[in-house]
Motif scaffolding. Structure first.
Motif, PDB file in Angstrom:
ATOM      1  N   TRP A 443       1.168  -1.028  -0.216  1.00 13.20           N
ATOM      2  CA  TRP A 443      -0.115  -0.178  -0.171  1.00 13.20           C
ATOM      3  C   TRP A 443       1.049   1.020   0.186  1.00 13.20           C
ATOM      4  O   TRP A 443       0.645   2.038  -0.601  1.00 13.20           O
ATOM      5  N   LEU A 444       1.504   0.659   1.135  1.00 14.45           N
ATOM      6  CA  LEU A 444       2.704   1.963   1.182  1.00 14.45           C
ATOM      7  C   LEU A 444       4.064   2.631  -1.018  1.00 14.45           C
ATOM      8  O   LEU A 444       3.796   3.394  -0.891  1.00 14.45           O
ATOM      9  N   LEU A 451       3.780  10.365  -4.524  1.00 18.89           N
ATOM     10  CA  LEU A 451       4.831  11.672  -3.094  1.00 18.89           C
ATOM     11  C   LEU A 451       5.608  12.851  -3.470  1.00 18.89           C
ATOM     12  O   LEU A 451       6.072  12.341  -4.737  1.00 18.89           O
ATOM     13  N   ASP A 452       5.628  14.013  -2.973  1.00 17.26           N
ATOM     14  CA  ASP A 452       6.433  14.631  -3.020  1.00 17.26           C
ATOM     15  C   ASP A 452       7.740  14.204  -2.654  1.00 17.26           C
ATOM     16  O   ASP A 452       7.448  13.780  -1.740  1.00 17.26           O
ATOM     17  N   LEU A 533       4.745   3.384  13.793  1.00 15.66           N
ATOM     18  CA  LEU A 533       5.544   3.896  12.980  1.00 15.66           C
ATOM     19  C   LEU A 533       4.799   3.946  11.241  1.00 15.66           C
ATOM     20  O   LEU A 533       4.572   5.059  10.766  1.00 15.66           O
ATOM     21  N   PHE A 534       3.942   3.204  10.682  1.00 10.22           N
ATOM     22  CA  PHE A 534       3.395   3.085  10.097  1.00 10.22           C
ATOM     23  C   PHE A 534       1.809   3.859   9.722  1.00 10.22           C
ATOM     24  O   PHE A 534       1.588   4.679   8.638  1.00 10.22           O
ATOM     25  N   SER A 535       1.373   4.745  11.586  1.00 12.84           N
ATOM     26  CA  SER A 535       0.504   5.283  11.190  1.00 12.84           C
ATOM     27  C   SER A 535       0.790   6.332  10.493  1.00 12.84           C
ATOM     28  O   SER A 535       0.514   7.344  10.157  1.00 12.84           O
ATOM     29  N   CYS A 541       0.446   9.964   4.465  1.00 12.15           N
ATOM     30  CA  CYS A 541      -0.023  10.013   2.604  1.00 12.15           C
ATOM     31  C   CYS A 541      -1.029  10.781   3.214  1.00 12.15           C
ATOM     32  O   CYS A 541      -1.972  11.243   1.696  1.00 12.15           O
ATOM     33  N   GLN A 542      -1.794  10.720   3.710  1.00  9.64           N
ATOM     34  CA  GLN A 542      -3.238  11.079   4.232  1.00  9.64           C
ATOM     35  C   GLN A 542      -3.436  13.107   3.910  1.00  9.64           C
ATOM     36  O   GLN A 542      -3.563  13.213   3.046  1.00  9.64           O
ATOM     37  N   LEU A 543      -1.909  13.539   4.585  1.00 10.33           N
ATOM     38  CA  LEU A 543      -1.913  15.133   4.502  1.00 10.33           C
ATOM     39  C   LEU A 543      -1.687  15.293   3.129  1.00 10.33           C
ATOM     40  O   LEU A 543      -1.824  16.197   2.401  1.00 10.33           O
ATOM     41  N   ALA A 544      -0.487  14.347   1.629  1.00 13.42           N
ATOM     42  CA  ALA A 544      -0.702  14.848   0.526  1.00 13.42           C
ATOM     43  C   ALA A 544      -1.495  14.552  -0.207  1.00 13.42           C
ATOM     44  O   ALA A 544      -1.872  14.831  -0.899  1.00 13.42           O
ATOM     45  N   THR A 545      -2.509  13.346  -0.027  1.00  8.54           N
ATOM     46  CA  THR A 545      -3.371  14.118  -0.202  1.00  8.54           C
ATOM     47  C   THR A 545      -4.640  14.290  -0.555  1.00  8.54           C
ATOM     48  O   THR A 545      -4.928  15.286  -1.195  1.00  8.54           O
ATOM     49  N   GLN A 546      -4.705  15.262   1.060  1.00  6.67           N
ATOM     50  CA  GLN A 546      -5.949  16.192   1.427  1.00  6.67           C
ATOM     51  C   GLN A 546      -5.302  17.407  -0.245  1.00  6.67           C
ATOM     52  O   GLN A 546      -5.405  18.463  -0.484  1.00  6.67           O
TER      53      GLN A 546
END
Lengths: 548, 548
Positions: A443-444, A451-452, A533-535, A541-546
């Motif tokens: 998933w990552l 991602l930037d 760590l995964f959280s 990733c979520q911040l990136a999506t937002q």
């Protein structure tokens, strides 16, 4: 003489004259190892790890005890405190470093070697061991350079020359090679006595150049840095050339660096190729490097401490093509020749090269003597060449070929396993029997692409933490062991990432063990306290999506 | 897979998994050594010497055999061709070099060490061996420097510092000491990155001096010459200071040499004192040398490879007075610590000194790790420190004291025997357990005094020939062995003469053996073909008488 003094003296003579009884504590261990070393190690090396700080408590006494200790008492200490807390380097699941299980015959032969206690610095304390070591050097020389019978008949036992030097390991071998290269470049001529006598500063004045330099790829072994320091040329003059995506020296960059050195009036004393980098096992384009060295007239050294024995293999020998054009080659015997720790060699194509570092003394190494010590960096040395001689004789070329082939093919299968698993990421595919990888969940991996660079870096930092932690816990659990390192990967730009590193030289490391290594890592990763760590990764990733 | 391939593979696995049977050829030898090594050596090392050229015939094959050899077959070869023609270095009559019989426990403990096959370059491949080695270094450090409990508690396991470095022998130890001395003198400051990085030539520019130099007496070990070459300072800058009649550095000459170096704008990077010269066992005036080093602010290294263990002796420790003021000290474990070949150490008074040669790598020796490899010249290394640990524990300080005292007192008795014999001439009296002498018949000694220098020289040349020949024949006969060297003697001006050299460290070398050594020499001298030498000497003397 007092009663006590006489008793002490008697005790002292006893340890020099009375063998350990077979039923003594030490005798019993000795027999157990003789009978079955694998079983002994399995039983006595405790797999669960104690912290180093804890172990240190058993080794805190700094005063030499005044009174003697019974051998039995000391042996119990050794068994419980030293053996139990050592590392089972021969375990089939210990695939993180360059140690392996050893052939059984190495142990009893080592005992013969120890019992004879020869000193190979000179003939007077080694006799037959001197021609034996010279033979070993000739055999390895022939493996690399394949000269004809006449050549070897002429040089093998020539007292004034040497086909190489036997030493305690690859570091001394590399240093010896660069030492000889430096001195040969700056040898005596006309009105100049040579660097060995005059020293580096005056030599540079004489040669009218600003300094000496060594060229090697970024993947060069750290012993080369030591050599640059030791030899006085300076670490700054050890030029680390960029590599291509396969960790091989970039010939374009090499040419560029060479040009820069010329502009600074620096002379290249050696170009170093790597045949099996320590971290990834990759092999430099030796043929092209040999061309380069010929073009610019500099010493070409190949550090084949690891990969040299690939020459035994009809199938994979081609990987080292060009090595026979090297002026000198390092090969470690305690790596893929399966000899116990402390045996390395450097071979020189031209039997005259080592005269550049020749030295003599009055009581030994007299000029014209066959004393090996006149061409070695070390002085007094044990007869370890005997174990190389034994390996070459008993295992034979085909036996070593089999070992090499097994390792390379096993590494490929392991790479396939990693590739096939969605949550692992192969970082460097094996060219020989070394590979690197890391845990990087599917998933990552998918998210990473979008991602930037800054966020990619944040994720990589977290993955680095994870890799470090998993490697540490796996080691502490003591079932299986991989090592870790940091390297650049073409996948992630110029920043280094932390990876697992696997070395597959132990013939007893089965495919089932490789499966178990991955399973154990997945299990460790699933432990509760690593989930944080995964959280954190998820959040990035979520911040990136937002923010899109 | 073909039938043959499968068979080969099975054979290969067998050597890694099936121990040698106790009744196999190798198993039987192994057991014989275990039972009684002295007896084994006595039986299997052939005392009568074959010529080296003859032995070489058994080691002429330069091609690695393609096919494997049976272990039994190879073992027979080893027994007949290698063991039989090796040197019985542990024999009580072998008093010519620095090897001795070893305590019995060393052999089974060596087997444990070999079986564990640890690599001490890093904790991950050595675990408890790392603190064990650090403890050994602390113990030797305390023997020399006698700091208090607090000091050792603080430094013994400090990851960023090291009290010394364990290595394969005294040569590497001396090189390490001078390497650290050089780099410390030329360390980083303000706008200068230090010699390790910049290299020697730029360093000299920065320091505005013409070169670096090392001062040592003429009796300095040849490893110092290697070090001067290797480190780039040049052999010419290794200044060999004249000695007094007792082979000790002449302090007046030292001062003179220092002054000359200053005039040439050369910086002294180290003054080296010798505690037990290799050839005569003499000890430099360490206290005065320490004063000198303090006065001029240079690194003071003591090469105590041989004599260091004299510190164990309450009676003779005073001979090394001043050694605790040395910045670094070399001690060989394979000499008077009675450990098998391949173990040396260098100790540093200040735990910060070794940071001058510190190095790191990504996959090991990470900064802050306790990996021993970050402060050693060598890389991968075996766990030989274990055998030193064993010796110190089992023999204890008092046991070593006894060994030291025995050797020194035996040497004095041997010197008395030589002195008492009219036809032998003691050349250097033993300060420790080493002495030199030669055959010089009474009638000739009387005549010598009246001869002019030229004729004295002619006689000495003939005596040199005699000494060489006797030493060679004695060695070839294989009953007893002394070595030979060339040195200046106060008795005969500045020309070197050839002498027998005797080292008395083997506790099993009895007085009866010493008597036998002289008797054997007299017997060899009486052989017909050596009489020509005496006729020649006689003739010179007669010519001298006639010409008066």
């Amino acid at each position: 003489m007092t009663e006590t003094a006489r008793a002490n003296l008697e005790n002292l003579y006893r340890i020099f004259t009375v063998p350990e009884a077979p039923d003594s504590t030490l005798g019993a261990i000795d027999q157990a190892i003789t009978k079955n070393v694998a079983d002994f190690l399995q039983k006595h090396v405790v797999s669960l790890e104690r912290s180093l700080e804890d172990i240190e408590k058993d080794f805190f006494l700094s005063r030499i005890p005044d009174e003697p200790t019974f051998v039995s008492e000391y042996t119990t200490f050794v068994k419980e405190k030293l053996v139990a807390q050592s590392v089972h380097t021969a375990a089939p699941g210990f695939i993180g470093h360059m140690t392996s299980a050893l052939p059984y015959f190495m142990l009893p032969l080592s005992r013969i070697m120890m019992a004879l206690n020869q000193n190979l610095v000179k003939v007077e304390t080694s006799k037959a061991f001197t021609p034996m070591e010279r033979q070993v050097l000739a055999m390895l020389h022939r493996l690399i350079y394949a000269q004809d019978d006449n050549f070897y008949q002429h040089w093998i036992h020539d007292s004034r020359h040497a086909l190489g030097a036997f030493c305690s390991g690859g570091t001394i071998a590399n240093i010896t090679a660069l030492w000889a290269a430096r001195n040969r470049l700056c040898g005596a001529r006309d009105d100049f006595a040579g660097l060995a006598i005059e020293g580096l500063p005056r030599t540079l004045e004489y040669l009218d150049c600003a300094g000496l330099a060594v060229l090697v790829s970024r993947r060069g072994h750290y012993s080369l840095g030591k050599a640059a320091d030791l030899l006085g040329i300076g670490r700054k003059q050890l030029i680390l050339v960029d590599t291509d995506v396969n960790n091989r020296i970039d010939m374009q960059c090499l040419r560029e660096e060479y040009r820069k050195l010329q502009q600074q009036n620096l002379r290249v004393m050696a170009l170093v190729g790597i045949a099996g980098t320590t971290e990834t096992g990759h092999i430099d384009p030796l043929e092209q490097m040999a061309d380069f060295a010929t073009e610019f007239g500099c010493h070409f050294h190949v550090d084949a401490a690891w990969g040299g024995p690939t020459l035994f293999s009809d199938t994979y020998r081609y990987l080292l093509r060009g090595i026979d054009r090297a002026d000198s080659v390092t090969i470690d015997a305690h790596k893929q020749l399966y000899v116990p720790m402390g045996a390395g060699m450097v071979l020189f194509k031209d039997p005259h090269t080592l005269t550049a570092i020749e030295h003599h003394a009055n009581y030994i190494l007299r000029e014209g003597s066959k004393d090996l010590g006149s061409h070695t960096l070390e002085g007094s040395r044990p007869g370890k060449a005997m174990l190389v001689h034994a390996g070459l004789s008993i295992i034979g070329r085909r036996g070593y070929e089999l070992l090499i082939d097994l390792g390379i093919e096993k590494a490929r299968r392991f790479a396939d396993m990693i590739d096939a698993h969605p949550d692992f990421e192969l970082i460097t595919a094996p060219e020989l029997n070394i590979l690197t990888y890391r845990y990087h969940p599917a998933w990552l991996q998918q998210q990473m692409e979008n991602l930037d660079p800054q966020r990619q870096q944040q994720i990589n930092d977290l993955l680095d933490q994870l890799t470090r932690e998993v490697q540490k816990r796996q080691r502490e659990d003591g079932k299986t062991f991989v090592s870790r390192t940091r390297l650049r990967s073409a996948l992630y730009g110029t920043e280094q990432i932390t990876v697992f590193r696997v070395v597959l030289a132990n013939p007893l490391a089965t495919d089932a063990i490789l499966v178990a290594v991955l399973a154990e890592q997945l299990e460790i990763i699933s432990s509760a306290d690593l989930q944080a760590l995964f959280s954190a990764m998820n959040e990035i990733c979520q911040l990136a999506t937002q923010s899109v």
